[in-house]
Enzyme design. Sequence first.
Site, short mmCIF file in Angstrom:
data_model
loop_
_atom_site.label_atom_id
_atom_site.label_comp_id
_atom_site.label_asym_id
_atom_site.label_seq_id
_atom_site.Cartn_x
_atom_site.Cartn_y
_atom_site.Cartn_z
N ASP A 61 0.81 -1.21 0.00
CA ASP A 61 0.00 0.00 0.00
C ASP A 61 0.85 1.27 0.00
O ASP A 61 0.44 2.30 -0.54
CB ASP A 61 -0.95 0.00 1.20
CG ASP A 61 -2.15 -0.92 0.99
OD1 ASP A 61 -2.45 -1.23 -0.18
OD2 ASP A 61 -2.79 -1.31 1.98
N ASP A 165 -3.91 11.52 21.47
CA ASP A 165 -2.67 11.41 20.70
C ASP A 165 -2.78 12.13 19.37
O ASP A 165 -1.77 12.41 18.73
CB ASP A 165 -2.32 9.94 20.44
CG ASP A 165 -1.83 9.23 21.70
OD1 ASP A 165 -1.69 9.89 22.74
OD2 ASP A 165 -1.61 8.00 21.64
#
Length: 279
Positions: A61, A165
């Site tokens: 990918d 995060d």
Amino acid sequence: MIRRVAVIYNPYSEGSVECSSNVAAWLRGHGIMTWRGVSQEARDNPSAVNDADLMVAMGGDGTILRAARLCFPLDLPLLAVALGHLSFMAEVQPSEVFEALERLMQGGGWYDERTLIRAMLYRDGQISADFTALNEVVLSRSDISRVIKAYVTIDASPLTTYHSDGVLVATATGSTAYALAAGGPIVDPRSHALVLVGIAPHLTRVPSMVLHQDAVVTIRVDSRHHAILAVDGRENLPLHYGDEVVVRRSPRVCTFVRLRPSSQFYTQLVDRLRREHED
């Protein structure tokens, strides 16, 4: 008609190097002008791909994503060959590539136009940077021990302030990438919808959301801790307190060449997720 093909490969994958060499030789043997190289060579020498009728990307990918970034500014169709671990974006296996090229040369196949997203970084009220992504735009912490505060609005309406995060906005294509790992939903790749996902949010009761295709997401950095902006896993641009990232669907698309019915996405998805679990 296919007269010229660009072949992109991963130089760190022995299988990609070998298979791409065989494909380039096969294409030349069929009278098709063929350029073969890595994505950086194409970026350094744009004329190598500017006149191509088709790009073939051979790798995982990551390789396919780098090839796509070369394709969509040129409206160049992309055939993705699976030579990676999961290869969610790939259409054919290496053993099928010659048959696939034969079909394409005979006028077979169809075009799958995937949604892209545009992200504009505003600093002090001025546009500081402008990006286009196939998978996702991520605002995240750069200090491993610090969470960031990110104030999010959708269509100028307040949503929440994430203590997390990070926060990401993904396309349907990107919903099987970082967004999935962060707990987001899988969206049919034919959809133009956007996906909003908080990354490891702390005390934020807003779930991952599938947004309308015309939604405009604004993410403001409300933390003085170091934060960065990543676009399809690249850029890693440092952000400042008060910076705003505005994300919306791009008018551009990335065109993938398909040979299988679109409904096979679900079967392939389950197979790939099962393979990941078994590994």
